[in-house]
Write a protein that holds these residues in place. Sequence first.
Motif: not given
Length: 109
Positions: A9-12, A52-65, A84-87
Amino acid sequence: MPHLKFRGIEKKILIENSKELIDGLTEIIKCDRTWFTIEHTETEYIFDGDIVPGYIFVDVAWFDRGQETKDLVASFITTFCKKLKNNNDTTVIFYPLEGSNYYDNGEHF
């Protein structure tokens, strides 16, 4: 805590919408907004000799809730990214942390 790492995903765009992201997550997780960190990683996806265009990946490091909160967070992040990125496809990966392995200024939780 939690630490969120975004790629694909674009930083801006992420910067411009980061307040909305943290506002929504603090409502779900019920923690102080100053506990969050957001990181952006520049990524290029390569397939068959092309970028090529790719997926958005989000890594979440946290204490389990718990599973219910995890489901709500994953759903919120996915909806946020798709807006934010057109679906675009979004993958959220959770990395549970243990207090005895997490040190802040030399002290574990």
